[in-house]
Motif scaffolding. Structure first.
Motif, mmCIF file in Angstrom:
data_model
loop_
_atom_site.group_PDB
_atom_site.id
_atom_site.type_symbol
_atom_site.label_atom_id
_atom_site.label_comp_id
_atom_site.label_asym_id
_atom_site.label_seq_id
_atom_site.Cartn_x
_atom_site.Cartn_y
_atom_site.Cartn_z
ATOM 1 N N THR A 715 0.811 -1.221 0.000
ATOM 2 C CA THR A 715 0.000 0.000 0.000
ATOM 3 C C THR A 715 0.848 1.275 0.000
ATOM 4 O OG1 THR A 715 -2.007 0.945 0.930
ATOM 5 C CG2 THR A 715 -0.298 0.399 2.502
ATOM 6 N N ILE A 716 2.122 1.164 0.339
ATOM 7 C CA ILE A 716 2.903 2.372 0.655
ATOM 8 C C ILE A 716 3.160 3.293 -0.543
ATOM 9 C CG2 ILE A 716 5.043 3.210 1.726
ATOM 10 C CD1 ILE A 716 4.981 0.558 3.384
ATOM 11 N N PRO A 717 3.648 2.780 -1.686
ATOM 12 C CA PRO A 717 3.945 3.725 -2.783
ATOM 13 C C PRO A 717 2.710 4.185 -3.547
ATOM 14 C CG PRO A 717 4.786 1.513 -3.287
ATOM 15 C CD PRO A 717 3.995 1.396 -2.048
ATOM 16 N N ALA A 718 1.555 3.594 -3.288
ATOM 17 C CA ALA A 718 0.382 3.883 -4.129
ATOM 18 C C ALA A 718 -0.046 5.344 -4.031
ATOM 19 C CB ALA A 718 -0.771 2.947 -3.745
ATOM 20 N N ALA A 719 -0.179 5.858 -2.807
ATOM 21 C CA ALA A 719 -0.690 7.226 -2.675
ATOM 22 C C ALA A 719 0.250 8.251 -3.320
ATOM 23 C CB ALA A 719 -0.956 7.556 -1.209
ATOM 24 N N PRO A 720 1.558 8.224 -3.003
ATOM 25 C CA PRO A 720 2.402 9.218 -3.670
ATOM 26 C C PRO A 720 2.456 9.048 -5.186
ATOM 27 C CG PRO A 720 3.734 7.721 -2.311
ATOM 28 C CD PRO A 720 2.304 7.476 -1.967
ATOM 29 N N ALA A 721 2.356 7.825 -5.687
ATOM 30 C CA ALA A 721 2.367 7.642 -7.149
ATOM 31 C C ALA A 721 1.166 8.356 -7.767
ATOM 32 C CB ALA A 721 2.354 6.150 -7.506
ATOM 33 N N ILE A 722 0.011 8.236 -7.126
ATOM 34 C CA ILE A 722 -1.205 8.893 -7.640
ATOM 35 C C ILE A 722 -1.077 10.417 -7.525
ATOM 36 C CG2 ILE A 722 -3.697 9.188 -7.293
ATOM 37 C CD1 ILE A 722 -3.092 6.439 -8.353
ATOM 38 N N VAL A 723 -0.629 10.878 -6.374
ATOM 39 C CA VAL A 723 -0.504 12.329 -6.171
ATOM 40 C C VAL A 723 0.475 12.903 -7.201
ATOM 41 C CG1 VAL A 723 0.280 14.120 -4.574
ATOM 42 C CG2 VAL A 723 -1.114 12.220 -3.729
ATOM 43 N N ASN A 724 1.574 12.211 -7.398
ATOM 44 C CA ASN A 724 2.547 12.700 -8.380
ATOM 45 C C ASN A 724 1.956 12.719 -9.790
ATOM 46 O OD1 ASN A 724 4.425 13.096 -6.381
ATOM 47 N ND2 ASN A 724 5.493 11.139 -6.716
ATOM 48 N N ALA A 725 1.117 11.734 -10.085
ATOM 49 C CA ALA A 725 0.486 11.709 -11.412
ATOM 50 C C ALA A 725 -0.476 12.885 -11.575
ATOM 51 C CB ALA A 725 -0.248 10.379 -11.614
ATOM 52 N N VAL A 726 -1.226 13.183 -10.521
ATOM 53 C CA VAL A 726 -2.155 14.319 -10.600
ATOM 54 C C VAL A 726 -1.355 15.613 -10.771
ATOM 55 C CG1 VAL A 726 -3.881 15.670 -9.333
ATOM 56 C CG2 VAL A 726 -3.975 13.162 -9.291
ATOM 57 N N ASN A 727 -0.312 15.773 -10.002
ATOM 58 C CA ASN A 727 0.512 16.979 -10.136
ATOM 59 C C ASN A 727 1.144 17.086 -11.525
ATOM 60 O OD1 ASN A 727 0.084 18.285 -7.671
ATOM 61 N ND2 ASN A 727 1.582 16.980 -6.616
ATOM 62 N N HIS A 728 1.485 15.959 -12.103
ATOM 63 C CA HIS A 728 2.030 15.951 -13.456
ATOM 64 C C HIS A 728 0.952 16.363 -14.461
ATOM 65 C CE1 HIS A 728 3.368 13.670 -17.217
ATOM 66 N NE2 HIS A 728 4.330 14.557 -17.019
ATOM 67 N N ALA A 729 -0.258 15.835 -14.251
ATOM 68 C CA ALA A 729 -1.357 16.154 -15.170
ATOM 69 C C ALA A 729 -1.712 17.630 -15.125
ATOM 70 C CB ALA A 729 -2.581 15.305 -14.820
ATOM 71 N N LEU A 730 -1.697 18.204 -13.938
ATOM 72 C CA LEU A 730 -2.205 19.570 -13.767
ATOM 73 C C LEU A 730 -1.087 20.609 -13.696
ATOM 74 C CD1 LEU A 730 -4.922 18.896 -11.032
ATOM 75 C CD2 LEU A 730 -5.231 18.999 -13.507
#
Ligand code: FES
Ligand code: FES
Lengths: 751, 177
Positions: A715-730
C-alpha cells in the motif's frame, strides 16, 4: 520446487466461500450477555456525574460499569510483552474523557436491545475542558510549557526522535537548488469489514477466557491483565477468525473491558461494536505533517535532506512512542543521501487515538518524501525516474542511522524494469494538456521492514509433530489476518518435507498451547515465521530420516524422502510412509516431533516502485486512474496468487489514501465527520484500475526460500504515485492529502 | 451518535406475541414470532441461524449482508424481515450442493484468489450470483457495476472480477451484440 512459487488457493477458502467459517459474531454461546457502551459526546471534559438509576431499573440489565466501579489502573494498549515500557495513559473508563467517542460507561444486559435501550437512559454531566484538534496547536502549547513540571503528560510531546549525520548545514549552504514542501497526510481508518468484537467468559478453573479477532493473543493477555490488575496467568486468550484487521485490531481495545465484565458478573459477555463505534472509538492512522527540504546539484544528485515531522497520535499514546523512530528508520533506507537531518515528534490531540495501521508510519513518511522528490525533479526539469535512479541505494547498503544492512535490495531493478515496462519515458513526455480532461503519469518508490529485529524479542517458536496418518500438526501462535499467511507457512513446510500443504494442520492460536509470539505485526509473518517453520521442518526431517534409517536398516545418506514416504536404496523397493513411520515410533514410545525457536539476525528491506496514469477532470475535480503498474522486490513469491491479492488490496487502500479517505475531525466540536461508510468513501469495484504486477525475485539470503514481506509495502507507494500523477497532469504541486475534488478544483481555478 | 439501532424503542414482551413471520429461505420455511422491527439480516442470522450472512455497517453501504430475494441481490440489513414474506430468499448456504460442494461461482472465487479474510465473500458472491442470474454473460463494466455496492477491503476487487468473468464465460448464452 514443488510448493514454492505455487499459486495455491488459500487453505481455509472452502469454509470462507461457503459461509461456514464461524467468526466471533457467529459463535453460539449459552447465556451470553451483550454490551452497549456510552461514549463521550464532548472532546475533553471531567465527568462530574453519571446518572445510571433509570438504566439500572430496566429489566434484563445485568450490570452497569463506569469509572466509579471499575479498576482505575493505567495501561497502554500497544504493549505485546509483560514488562514493555510505554506511557500508561489509558484507563477502562477514564474520569477525564479526552475525545468524542471516549468511554464513559457500559451497560451489560441479556439482549443487545435491552443494553442499547438502557445505555440511552444514562445521562452524563460534564465539566468541559479546553480541547485541541490539530497537532500544530499542541506543538505550540508544548513549546510554551517546556521546562515546566506542572503540566500533564498530555501537554508534553509524546516522543521526539532525531538523527543527524554528515554535514547537512554545509551541504545546504552549497546547494544549487533547495526544494521545500509542507506535506500533510490525513487521519484515516482501517475499515476492515468485520467490526470489532470480543467475547469473554469465566472458565471452570476460575480463569477468564477471552476470544477475539486479534493480532496477538499475548498482547491481549498482557494488556488486559494490566488494565484489570490481575495476574496474566488468570487469563487465557484464543484468537478467532479475523475479518480483516490491517492493524486496526492490533491493540486490544475491547478485551480488557469484556474480560472484566465477565469476571465481575460471572457470566459470558460480548462487546460487539457497530460500524460507527469502530470509526470513533477504536484506532486510526495518525495524521502527519511534514516539512521536507531537499538540496540537489544541477546533475540531480541529492546533497542533503532535512525532514521535520509532526505526528498527531490523538487522545492516547498507544504506539505513538514508536512512530517517530519507525518513520526515521524507513526514511534512510531508500536513497543514498550523505547528509541528512531528521526530527520526528508525536503529540496528543483530543481526537480518536491513532494506532497500528498497515505500514506503521511508512505510508506517511514515504508519501512526504516521494511527493517532495517529484517536486524537486520538476524544478530540475528532470525525468523523475532518471532523478531517482541517480539517488537510489544499491543492494547490501548499510543504513546510516541504525547501521543495519538492507539486504539484497533491488529497488533499482524495480524502477528500471518498471519504467521500461510502463513505457514511462513516452508517457511522461507526452504532455497531454487537454482542455477539461488532463492526463498525467506519476511514480513513487518505497521500502518497508521485515520484522522487528533488532528490537523486541524478534523470535518465533514452532512445534511440528508427525502424526500416524502422515499429517503434520503445527503448533505456533500464527495469526493469519485473512490474507493467507498460514497457506504460505504450509507451503514452506510442505516443501521441506515433500508432503501436501493440505496435510499440515494448524493449532488453535491459544495462549494455553502456543509458545510466546509477537503475533502478526511489522511484516514478520513470511520472513520470520516462515523461516522459523522452514528450520523446524528441516529439524523434523532429520528426525524422520534417522528413524527411517533404523527401521529400514539403511544409512541416512542412502534415504530419499519424497511424496510422503521414505525409501532407501539399500534394499530395492523398501520404503515406509510417513504415517507408518510415526506409528512404528509411537509403539516404541517415541514421537517424531521437534520444537525450534528462530531468532532473527537481520532486517532486510522489501522494496517497491508503483507507476500510475491518471486522468483529471478539472471541472469536477474527479481523478480516474487509467493504468497501474506495481513492481515489487519481495525476494521470492512463495505464493504468487496471494502476493497478487495483497498488492491489489494495498493499491485499493493507497488510492483511497491519495484521493478520498479522511475521517475529518470537525474543528469546532471534535466530532468525526466521516464516521460511517456512507460518509467515508472507499474505492469500489468500478473505480479500481487495471493493475499489472511485476515481481523482482532475486532472493533474500536470510529469508525462507529467499522470500521477503509484501503485505504492508503493497500500500505504501500507491498514494504518492497517484498524487505525483495528478501533479504531473495539472502542473500543480498539491501536497495536502487526500486530493479531494474540492482541492483539485481549487488548484485548477484561474487566479 | 448511534444511528444503527432503535435506541429509544425498547422491545417489550407483549410485542413478541403477534402474527408469525414466515420466510422461505434456501427452500426451507422458517417461522418466527418476532417483532416487526427485525431486519431481514437479523432474522437470517439470529432466527434462522444462517451466519453466512455477515453485517458490516447496517446502513446499506458495505454489501456484506447481501442475499438474493427472488433472484435479486438485496442488502438484508435494509429491509425488514416481514417485507420478504412470500419471496424466495437465498443465502450463501443455499448455493452449496446437497453434499456441501461449492457452486461454480464459489469455486471460482477460491481458484482465482478472490477470497482473503472471507468477511465480504458471502455477500460478494451473492451480488455476483444475482448478476449472473440476470445477465448470464456480463462484460467487465457490468460486473464492476454489479459489485459497486459491495466493499472488499482485502483483495482490491480485481481477482473477484476475474472469478465472476470465468464463470460467466462458461455459460453458453450467446453474447448479445
Ligand atoms: S451490513 Fe448491510 S450493507 Fe453493510
Ligand atoms: S476478503 Fe476481506 S473484506 Fe473481502
Amino acid at each position: 520446487m514443488k510448493h514454492i512459487a505455487n499459486p495455491l488457493p488459500i487453505l481455509d477458502g472452502h469454509e470462507k466461500a461457503s459461509g461456514q467459517l464461524a467468526f466471533a459474531a457467529d459463535m453460539k454461546i449459552a447465556g451470553l450477555l451483550h454490551t452497549k457502551l456510552v461514549f463521550s459526546t464532548v472532546a475533553h471534559a471531567r465527568i462530574k456525574e453519571i446518572s445510571i438509576e433509570k438504566a439500572l431499573g430496566i429489566p434484563g440489565v445485568a450490570g452497569i460499569f463506569h469509572h466509579g466501579n471499575t479498576p482505575d489502573n493505567t495501561y497502554n494498549s500497544t504493549i505485546w510483552f509483560e514488562d514493555q515500557e510505554a506511557p500508561q495513559d489509558e484507563q477502562m473508563f477514564p474520569r477525564t474523557v479526552r475525545h468524542v467517542g471516549d468511554r464513559v460507561a457500559a451497560v451489560v444486559a441479556q439482549t443487545q436491545e435491552i443494553a442499547d435501550h438502557a445505555a440511552g437512559l444514562i445521562t452524563v454531566e460534564y465539566e468541559v475542558l479546553p480541547a485541541v484538534f490539530d497537532v500544530v496547536s499542541t506543538e505550540k502549547t508544548c513549546m510554551e510549557n517546556a521546562g515546566s513540571d506542572e503540566v500533564s503528560i498530555f501537554e508534553k510531546p509524546v516522543l521526539e526522535a532525531t538523527f543527524d549525520y554528515g554535514n547537512y548545514r554545509a551541504a545546504f549552504d552549497n546547494a544549487e537548488l533547495i526544494v521545500e514542501d509542507r506535506i500533510t497526510t490525513p487521519k484515516t481508518h482501517h475499515c476492515a469489514i468485520e467490526n470489532h468484537i470480543c467475547i469473554a467468559m469465566p472458565q471452570d478453573d476460575g480463569r477468564i477466557l477471552i476470544m477475539s479477532p486479534c493480532q496477538s493473543i499475548f498482547a491481549v493477555k498482557f494488556v488486559a491483565a494490566k488494565a484489570m490488575g490481575v495476574p496474566a496467568s488468570s487469563l487465557r486468550v484464543v484468537k478467532t477468525p479475523i475479518g480483516g484487521s490491517f492493524g486496526g485490531k492490533a491493540e486490544p481495545v475491547l478485551d480488557p473491558l469484556c474480560a472484566y465484565f465477565a469476571k465481575t458478573l460471572g457470566q459470558p459477555v460480548s462487546i460487539c461494536f457497530n460500524r460507527n463505534e469502530v470509526f470513533t472509538a477504536t484506532r486510526t492512522r495518525s495524521k502527519a505533517i511534514g516539512h521536507i527540504k531537499t538540496a540537489v546539484d544541477q546533475l540531480g544528485r541529492i546533497l542533503a535532506r532535512d525532514s521535520d515531522i509532526l505526528i498527531d497520535v490523538g487522545a492516547y499514546c498507544t504506539g505513538g512512542i514508536f512512530l517517530p523512530d519507525s518513520m526515521a528508520q524507513r526514511l534512510c533506507r531508500l536513497y543514498d543521501i550523505k547528509n541528512q537531518r531528521y526530527r520526528g515528534r508525536s503529540f496528543y490531540t483530543n481526537t480518536p487515538p491513532a494506532g497500528a495501521y498497515r505500514g506503521y508510519g511508512s505510508p506517511q513518511i514515504h508519501a512526504m518524501s516521494e511527493i517532495n522528490l517529484d517536486h524537486t525533479a520538476r524544478r530540475l526539469r528532470m525525468d523523475p525516474v532518471e532523478f531517482r535512479m541517480k539517488n537510489l541505494i544499491h543492494p547490501n547498503s548499510v543504513d546510516p542511522v541504525m547501521g543495519l544492512e538492507v539486504g539484497n535490495s533491488r529497488i533499482r531493478d524495480c524502477v528500471e524494469q518498471g519504467s521500461s515496462h510502463f513505457n514511462w519515458r513516452r508517457r511522461w513526455s507526452a504532455s497531454g494538456k487537454g482542455n477539461r480532461f488532463r492526463r498525467g503519469v506519476g511514480m513513487a518508490c518505497a521500502t518497508h521492514i521485515n520484522g522487528c529485529f533488532p528490537g523486541f524479542h524478534e523470535a518465533t517458536t514452532v512445534t511440528l509433530l508427525l502424526r500416524e496418518d502422515g499429517c503434520i500438526d503445527l503448533t505456533c501462535a500464527l495469526h493469519d489476518l485473512g490474507c493467507g499467511s498460514n497457506t504460505v507457512i504450509a507451503q514452506i513446510v510442505a516443501e521441506v518435507l515433500d508432503i501436501l500443504p493440505g496435510q499440515i494442520e494448524f493449532s488453535e492460536v491459544d495462549t494455553d498451547i502456543c509458545d510466546y509470539d509477537l503475533g502478526t505485526r511489522a511484516s514478520r509473518m513470511t520472513y520470520i515465521a516462515g523461516e522459523a517453520a522452514r528450520r523446524t521442518a528441516m529439524g523434523l526431517k532429520e528426525q524422520i530420516l534417522l528413524a527411517a534409517s533404523l527401521m529400514l536398516n539403511c544409512a541416512v545418506g542412502n534415504l530419499v524422502m519424497e511424496e510422503g514416504k521414505v525409501s532407501g536404496n539399500c534394499e530395492p523397493g523398501r520404503c515406509v510412509s510417513l504415517g507408518d513411520l510415526a506409528l512404528h515410533e509411537s509403539v516404541r514410545g517415541k514421537l517424531l516431533t521437534t520444537t525450534q525457536t528462530y531468532r532473527a539476525t537481520a532486517n532486510p528491506g522489501s522494496y517497491a516502485a508503483h507507476f500510475a496514469e491518471v486522468e483529471v477532470d478539472i471541472l469536477t475535480g474527479a481523478v480516474k486512474v487509467l493504468d497501474y503498474l506495481a513492481v515489487h522486490d519481495l525476494g521470492r513469491a512463495i505464493n504468487p496468487q496471494l502476493v497478487e491479492s495483497q498488492i491489489h488490496g494495498g493499491i485499493q487502500m493507497g488510492l483511497g489514501y491519495a484521493l478520498f479517505e479522511n475521517v475529518d475531525i470537525d474543528p469546532d466540536s471534535g466530532c468525526m465527520n466521516a464516521d460511517r461508510f456512507s460518509r467515508y468513501h472507499l474505492v469500489n469495484a468500478p473505480e479500481m484500475p487495471p493493475v499489472e504486477i511485476l515481481l523482482i525475485e532475486k532472493g533474500e539470503p536470510t529469508g525462507p526460500y529467499g522470500a521477503k514481506a509484501v503485505g504492508e509495502i503493497a500500500t505504501i507507494p500507491a498514494a504518492p504515485a497517484i498524487v505525483n500523477a495528478v501533479n504531473h497532469a495539472l502542473d500543480t504541486n498539491l501536497t495536502e492529502l487526500p486530493l479531494t475534488p474540492e482541492r483539485i478544483v481549487d488548484a485548477c481555478r484561474i487566479p | 451518535m448511534n444511528f444503527l439501532k432503535q435506541d429509544n424503542l425498547l422491545i417489550t414482551e407483549p410485542a413478541l406475541k403477534q402474527e408469525p413471520i414466515v420466510l422461505q429461505i434456501n427452500g426451507v420455511e422458517y417461522r418466527d414470532y418476532t417483532t416487526a422491527t427485525k431486519t431481514l439480516s437479523q432474522f437470517l442470522r439470529e432466527t434462522a441461524g444462517l451466519t453466512g450472512v455477515k453485517t458490516g455497517c447496517n446502513e446499506g453501504e458495505c454489501g456484506a449482508c447481501t442475499v438474493l430475494v427472488d433472484n435479486k441481490p438485496v442488502n438484508s440489513c435494509l429491509i425488514l424481515a416481514f417485507q420478504a414474506e412470500g419471496r424466495q430468499i437465498i443465502t450463501i448456504e443455499g448455493l452449496l450442493g446437497a453434499d456441501g460442494t461449492l457452486s461454480p461461482l464459489q469455486q471460482a472465487f477460491l481458484d482465482y484468489g478472490a477470497v482473503q479474510c472471507g468477511y465480504c465473500t458471502p455477500g460478494m458472491i451473492l451480488a455476483a450470483e444475482g448478476l449472473l442470474r440476470e445477465i448470464p454473460n456480463p462484460d467487465d463494466r457490468e460486473i464492476r457495476r454489479a459489485l459497486a455496492g459491495n466493499i472488499c477491503r482485502c483483495s482490491g476487487f480485481l481477482n473477484i472480477i476475474k472469478a465472476v468473468k470465468s464463470v460467466a464465460s462458461q455459460t453458453d448464452t450467446p453474447v448479445v451484440a
